[in-house]
Design a protein around this motif. Structure first.
Motif, PDB file in Angstrom:
ATOM      1  N   LEU A  17       6.250  41.010  76.940  1.00  0.00           N
ATOM      2  CA  LEU A  17       5.281  41.551  76.382  1.00  0.00           C
ATOM      3  C   LEU A  17       4.115  40.543  77.539  1.00  0.00           C
ATOM      4  CD1 LEU A  17       3.694  39.772  73.324  1.00  0.00           C
ATOM      5  CD2 LEU A  17       2.064  39.425  75.069  1.00  0.00           C
ATOM      6  N   ASN A  18       4.690  39.951  78.508  1.00  0.00           N
ATOM      7  CA  ASN A  18       4.104  39.926  80.021  1.00  0.00           C
ATOM      8  C   ASN A  18       3.451  41.206  80.601  1.00  0.00           C
ATOM      9  OD1 ASN A  18       3.344  37.643  78.581  1.00  0.00           O
ATOM     10  ND2 ASN A  18       4.108  36.520  80.730  1.00  0.00           N
ATOM     11  N   GLY A  36       3.816  44.694  76.984  1.00  0.00           N
ATOM     12  CA  GLY A  36       2.727  44.445  75.751  1.00  0.00           C
ATOM     13  C   GLY A  36       3.757  44.398  74.100  1.00  0.00           C
ATOM     14  N   ARG A  94       6.438  42.766  72.055  1.00  0.00           N
ATOM     15  CA  ARG A  94       8.094  41.534  72.115  1.00  0.00           C
ATOM     16  C   ARG A  94       9.149  42.605  72.027  1.00  0.00           C
ATOM     17  NH1 ARG A  94       7.094  36.314  69.774  1.00  0.00           N
ATOM     18  NH2 ARG A  94       8.091  36.772  67.852  1.00  0.00           N
ATOM     19  N   ASN A 143       7.772  51.444  73.702  1.00  0.00           N
ATOM     20  CA  ASN A 143       6.497  52.525  74.330  1.00  0.00           C
ATOM     21  C   ASN A 143       6.520  51.791  75.307  1.00  0.00           C
ATOM     22  OD1 ASN A 143       5.539  52.838  71.609  1.00  0.00           O
ATOM     23  ND2 ASN A 143       4.920  50.666  71.321  1.00  0.00           N
ATOM     24  N   ARG A 150       6.132  53.586  82.077  1.00  0.00           N
ATOM     25  CA  ARG A 150       4.501  53.340  81.522  1.00  0.00           C
ATOM     26  C   ARG A 150       3.863  52.090  83.202  1.00  0.00           C
ATOM     27  NH1 ARG A 150       1.472  53.145  76.242  1.00  0.00           N
ATOM     28  NH2 ARG A 150       3.253  54.601  75.312  1.00  0.00           N
ATOM     29  N   GLN A 180       7.585  23.348  71.261  1.00  0.00           N
ATOM     30  CA  GLN A 180       6.876  24.136  71.667  1.00  0.00           C
ATOM     31  C   GLN A 180       6.188  25.016  70.451  1.00  0.00           C
ATOM     32  OE1 GLN A 180      10.264  26.302  73.526  1.00  0.00           O
ATOM     33  NE2 GLN A 180      11.576  24.870  74.140  1.00  0.00           N
ATOM     34  N   ILE A 224      -2.760  35.638  73.433  1.00  0.00           N
ATOM     35  CA  ILE A 224      -1.788  35.897  73.751  1.00  0.00           C
ATOM     36  C   ILE A 224      -2.110  36.454  74.932  1.00  0.00           C
ATOM     37  CG2 ILE A 224       0.223  37.729  72.758  1.00  0.00           C
ATOM     38  CD1 ILE A 224      -0.870  37.335  70.441  1.00  0.00           C
ATOM     39  N   ASN A 225      -0.596  37.182  76.083  1.00  0.00           N
ATOM     40  CA  ASN A 225      -0.884  38.115  77.608  1.00  0.00           C
ATOM     41  C   ASN A 225      -1.742  38.556  76.971  1.00  0.00           C
ATOM     42  OD1 ASN A 225       0.315  39.444  79.131  1.00  0.00           O
ATOM     43  ND2 ASN A 225       0.785  38.324  79.931  1.00  0.00           N
ATOM     44  N   ARG A 244      -1.781  41.815  78.217  1.00  0.00           N
ATOM     45  CA  ARG A 244      -1.200  43.356  78.557  1.00  0.00           C
ATOM     46  C   ARG A 244      -0.626  43.140  76.581  1.00  0.00           C
ATOM     47  NH1 ARG A 244       2.038  44.993  83.018  1.00  0.00           N
ATOM     48  NH2 ARG A 244       0.495  45.187  83.983  1.00  0.00           N
ATOM     49  N   PHE A 245      -0.843  42.780  75.924  1.00  0.00           N
ATOM     50  CA  PHE A 245      -0.078  42.676  74.372  1.00  0.00           C
ATOM     51  C   PHE A 245      -0.850  43.969  73.879  1.00  0.00           C
ATOM     52  CE2 PHE A 245      -1.328  41.431  69.959  1.00  0.00           C
ATOM     53  CZ  PHE A 245      -0.217  41.695  69.833  1.00  0.00           C
ATOM     54  N   LYS A 246      -0.493  44.297  72.927  1.00  0.00           N
ATOM     55  CA  LYS A 246      -1.376  45.620  72.129  1.00  0.00           C
ATOM     56  C   LYS A 246      -1.763  45.307  71.131  1.00  0.00           C
ATOM     57  CE  LYS A 246       0.191  49.498  74.890  1.00  0.00           C
ATOM     58  NZ  LYS A 246       1.584  48.939  76.026  1.00  0.00           N
ATOM     59  N   PHE A 269      -0.115  50.409  67.596  1.00  0.00           N
ATOM     60  CA  PHE A 269      -0.053  50.333  68.550  1.00  0.00           C
ATOM     61  C   PHE A 269       0.629  50.344  69.716  1.00  0.00           C
ATOM     62  CE2 PHE A 269      -1.411  48.059  64.578  1.00  0.00           C
ATOM     63  CZ  PHE A 269      -2.585  47.381  65.122  1.00  0.00           C
ATOM     64  N   CYS A 270       0.974  51.732  70.118  1.00  0.00           N
ATOM     65  CA  CYS A 270       1.618  52.103  70.870  1.00  0.00           C
ATOM     66  C   CYS A 270       0.800  51.525  72.474  1.00  0.00           C
ATOM     67  CB  CYS A 270       2.244  53.796  71.077  1.00  0.00           C
ATOM     68  SG  CYS A 270       1.038  55.203  70.471  1.00  0.00           S
ATOM     69  N   GLY A 271      -0.629  52.388  72.666  1.00  0.00           N
ATOM     70  CA  GLY A 271      -1.212  52.284  73.544  1.00  0.00           C
ATOM     71  C   GLY A 271      -1.290  53.395  74.286  1.00  0.00           C
ATOM     72  N   GLU A 327      10.513  39.731  63.413  1.00  0.00           N
ATOM     73  CA  GLU A 327       9.297  39.330  64.040  1.00  0.00           C
ATOM     74  C   GLU A 327       8.843  37.927  62.320  1.00  0.00           C
ATOM     75  OE1 GLU A 327       8.471  39.100  66.555  1.00  0.00           O
ATOM     76  OE2 GLU A 327       7.059  40.369  67.012  1.00  0.00           O
ATOM     77  N   ASN A 354       8.064  27.953  67.261  1.00  0.00           N
ATOM     78  CA  ASN A 354       7.040  27.784  67.991  1.00  0.00           C
ATOM     79  C   ASN A 354       5.968  28.079  66.532  1.00  0.00           C
ATOM     80  OD1 ASN A 354       9.602  29.771  69.524  1.00  0.00           O
ATOM     81  ND2 ASN A 354       7.871  28.826  71.029  1.00  0.00           N
ATOM     82  N   PHE A 355       6.928  29.087  65.531  1.00  0.00           N
ATOM     83  CA  PHE A 355       5.015  29.713  64.806  1.00  0.00           C
ATOM     84  C   PHE A 355       4.606  28.803  63.704  1.00  0.00           C
ATOM     85  CE2 PHE A 355       6.317  33.136  67.559  1.00  0.00           C
ATOM     86  CZ  PHE A 355       5.311  33.599  68.055  1.00  0.00           C
ATOM     87  N   PRO A 388       6.018  46.215  65.399  1.00  0.00           N
ATOM     88  CA  PRO A 388       6.421  45.412  64.362  1.00  0.00           C
ATOM     89  C   PRO A 388       4.866  44.552  64.179  1.00  0.00           C
ATOM     90  CG  PRO A 388       8.133  44.449  65.549  1.00  0.00           C
ATOM     91  CD  PRO A 388       7.601  46.004  66.247  1.00  0.00           C
ATOM     92  N   PRO A 430       4.213  37.485  65.028  1.00  0.00           N
ATOM     93  CA  PRO A 430       3.321  36.459  64.116  1.00  0.00           C
ATOM     94  C   PRO A 430       2.578  35.908  64.016  1.00  0.00           C
ATOM     95  CG  PRO A 430       5.910  36.965  65.306  1.00  0.00           C
ATOM     96  CD  PRO A 430       4.908  37.262  66.173  1.00  0.00           C
TER      97      PRO A 430
END
Lengths: 500, 259
Positions: free
Chosen positions: A273-274, A277, A279, A283, A291, B14, B24-25, B27-29, B70-72, B146, B154-155, B238, B241
């Motif tokens: 993800l980092n 984007g 998990r 893409n 990319r 955790q 979230i980071n 970069r996350f879309k 969410f492919c960006g 997911e 975690n979640f 997907p 979570p």
């Protein structure tokens, strides 16, 4: 024998594929299977120029893993002709013959059980004795898993036979994919579809598709991009193997290991993800390049995290595999012998756990694996313990591989593409190529063919699960029915990859 | 035995403390942000052609999150793109059309969404205990993974009383993943019928909401969706979570200030 010899990823002209008459074709397939070859594809070609009559053109591909080569030939079958089945003698062929009968209406004279592969209403076989009873499970299961129906015929607790009925996930992907490729739709759209063939193997599938198009379009990506694809593939393998081990621990009620490994998997996929984007590494892989490039921060973080993950993983698994209760529960459970595995054409984890070193990363190397080879480990026993333990070994092997690639990380030398291609490039005309990549389950094979205008005229994708589902049935034979959940998890086969 | 203690110590604690405030980071879309009200015809053509699922419409420029995967691509492959994917994970809709966002959609949009009054009784019934039965009907296993990750350490969705049960007889809701194939039609209907009243349906992921990238498939049987009382649409491809938990928690009446 005059079969054409090809290799993974190498493009050849269609005219090189030799034509054999049907009797020779069948005879030569059995000759090859008697030697060190295994069948990886048997299909009907969908290629207009070559045949205008109603005859169907058969094509077979066999692989020799020791010599890294593939043999290919075609034959022709008349509309009303019966094809003598080879399934009785070579069970690995059975699934392909069933698909031929279902999709192409080919008739077989003596097939042992010509059940459609993706049709759900077909009746099950019934036991002849009143001493036996049947247990049906699915398609909706008692957990969060994909649909499939399992019909056990049991004598008390003992499973006499297991019949697996799939097809619930059938989405007709091959048809949509061929349509998109013919219409030259944007590659973003095609990649989105490819990555959803089996969502847990997204990276393996997009890796495969990038190799197909690049080899047909004669595009050579930078070594650094190949290295990144390799790292992504191994990250996927690490994550899914950890998830599988967690599921196995859960099924034998060793919940501490199960929880620890779930948390560890989160750490692994958060690294993906980092970077990209998603998990699941979606893409990201593209044609020509990926990319985003890795910067120094990403490389440093990845290395640091992997070292941490390795320590935790070895610690958790040390506890799991040295626990005598776990060993007693998993050892000698649902054995698939080496002979059976070879006969059934098993690939991937179930082959390696039964002593067959089948791994396209070393047998038919592609991409970065040509520069950083990986050699498969095998275990002979073929029980659930072996299938779990082989995952333990492979995770460590993959971590070592990534660290090694990061150590000698290639510098970007070519700047032909700053972004992946969006438009479909020109493809080689009148050609075909076979591509294999090793997903975490085993090898994914594809066969792609183009016509005289350079349009894709046929594509066939074979998930490792197509080969392996029958192995699960055979492994369950004479096991207790209560062993099924853990055996099923130890195989962890894809429903949607099989159903397409 | 000592390795077990070592592993437990190393594992530590955790769980993510706050689902709502988790970051979230970058970069996350996640939730797209639309920067302009509408775009020129030329740019519209580019955006529409690059989108794999036809989620983008112009005048006003909008994205249907029910279709978006969410492919960006609209951000990464178009120069000066009017669309940016942020790392905001909170997005859901109690109705399908609530998933269409425009440049006017602000940060508080999803916070203000509420159930209709006639459906509000489910919040009384299910707030403390909400049992879900998952039906995977053609899903690629991404959403399924997911979904099961939502219940890991975690979640930990179970802290809100949300849980997955093995039988529809024990369930309050049916959660569909995947585009609903013809072959899964009967099993999906029978699962729905086996759940006792009151019951609701949740559509999980862009495949379930709009058939996503499988919209051109001939093997789908989505007409059965009209039989179900669908109250929650969770976008993603997907679904992350955190998106799932924050949406479900809102459905059953947990406030945003509650963890």
């Amino acid at each position: 024998m005059e079969w054409c010899t090809v290799q993974n990823q190498i493009v050849h002209s269609i005219n090189e594929i030799p034509y054999r008459n049907l009797d020779d074709f069948q005879q030569e397939i059995s000759d090859y299977l008697n030697r060190d070859f295994r069948l990886i594809m048997l299909d009907v070609l969908n290629h207009k120029e070559k045949y205008e009559n109603k005859n169907k053109k058969l094509i077979a591909v066999l692989a020799n893993d020791d010599h890294s080569n593939l043999k290919i030939a075609t034959s022709e079958i008349k509309e009303d002709q019966n094809l003598p089945s080879l399934a009785e003698k070579y069970p690995s062929i059975a699934i392909f013959e069933r698909i031929l009968a279902e999709e192409n209406g080919i008739k077989f004279s003596n097939h042992p059980y010509l059940k459609p592969v993706r049709e759900i209403d077909f009746p099950f076989s019934y036991p002849s004795s009143k001493e036996l009873h049947q247990v049906g499970v699915g398609p909706v299961h008692a957990g969060i898993i994909e649909p499939g129906h399992f019909r056990f015929t049991c004598e008390g607790e003992k499973v006499i036979s297991l019949e697996i009925s799939l097809g619930y996930q059938k989405r007709g992907i091959k048809k949509i994919l061929l349509k998109y490729l013919k219409e030259r739709q944007p590659l973003t759209k095609i990649f989105a579809l490819i990555e959803s063939i089996a969502g847990d193997s997204s990276i393996a599938y997009s890796h495969l598709f990038s190799l197909i198009i690049e080899s047909l379009a004669n595009i050579y990506p930078d070594k650094r991009d190949l290295a990144i694809r390799g790292i992504f593939s191994e990250m996927e393998r690490i994550a899914m193997h950890i998830a599988d081990l967690s599921a196995i621990a859960n099924d034998v009620a060793y919940l501490s290991t199960s929880s620890f490994l779930q948390a560890l998997r989160t750490k692994v996929i958060n690294n993906l993800l980092n970077i990209c984007g998603s998990r699941f590494g979606r893409n990201y892989i593209g044609i020509g390049t990926n990319r985003y490039d890795f910067d120094d921060k990403i490389i440093e973080n990845l290395r640091k995290n992997l070292l941490e993950i390795r320590d935790s993983f070895i610690n958790i698994c040390d506890d799991f595999f040295s626990n005598s209760m776990i060993v007693a529960r998993l050892e000698n459970t649902s054995i698939l012998t080496k002979e059976d595995a070879k006969l059934l054409g098993q690939v991937g984890i179930s082959a390696k756990a039964s002593g067959l070193p089948i791994d396209s990363r070393s047998n038919h190397p592609y991409g970065i694996y040509r520069h950083f080879p990986i050699y498969p480990y095998t275990i002979k026993n073929g029980d659930v313990y072996s299938r779990a333990f082989i995952r333990y070994i492979e995770v460590q092997q993959s971590i070592k591989f990534i660290l090694e690639v990061l150590e000698y990380f290639p510098i970007k030398e070519r700047f032909d593409w700053s972004k992946p291609l969006i438009e479909m490039p020109e493809l080689a005309k009148n050609s075909f190529c076979i591509n294999m990549v090793e997903g975490f389950r085993g090898e994914i094979t594809s066969f792609v063919m183009t016509d005289i205008d350079g349009n894709v005229s046929d594509i066939n994708i074979i998930d490792p699960s197509v080969h392996n589902w029958y192995g699960l049935s055979v492994a369950m034979k004479n096991s207790a029915i209560s062993d099924f959940p853990v055996t099923n998890k130890s195989f962890n086969l894809s429903y949607c990859g099989h159903d397409l | 035995m000592s390795s077990l203690f070592k592993a437990r110590l190393r594992h530590g604690y955790q769980a993510i403390k706050s689902i709502e405030n988790a970051k979230i980071n970058e970069r996350f879309k996640g939730l797209p942000k639309i920067l302009v009200e509408s775009v020129t015809d030329e740019l519209e053509k580019k955006l529409v052609s690059i989108c794999p699922v036809n989620a983008i419409k112009n005048k006003p420029l909008s994205i249907d999150l029910g279709k978006c995967i969410f492919c960006g691509a609209c951000e990464d492959f178009i120069e000066d793109s009017p669309i940016k994917l942020t790392n905001n994970h909170i997005m859901f809709g109690f109705k399908k059309d609530q998933l269409i966002i425009t440049s006017k959609t602000d940060e508080n949009y999803f916070k203000k969404l509420d159930l209709e009054d006639k459906d509000k009784n489910i919040q009384k019934l299910f707030k403390k205990s909400f049992k879900i039965r998952n039906v995977s009907s053609g899903g690629c296993n991404g959403c399924e993974l997911e979904l099961s990750a939502s219940f890991n350490v975690n979640f930990d969705a179970a802290r809100f009383g949300i849980d997955i049960v093995a039988s529809p007889r024990h369930a309050d809701a049916m959660l569909i993943t995947g585009p609903i194939t013809k072959n899964m039609k009967e099993a999906t209907i029978r699962t729905w019928e086996a759940i006792g009243e009151p019951k609701i349906c949740i559509l999980f992921g862009s495949c379930a909401i709009s058939s996503g990238i499988f919209s051109e498939s001939e093997e789908l049987g989505r007409e059965i969706l009209s039989k179900f009382n669908t109250l929650l649409y969770i976008p993603g491809c997907p679904v992350h979570p955190l998106t799932f938990i924050s949406a479900t928690k809102r459905l059953i009446g947990w406030g945003e200030d509650e963890p």
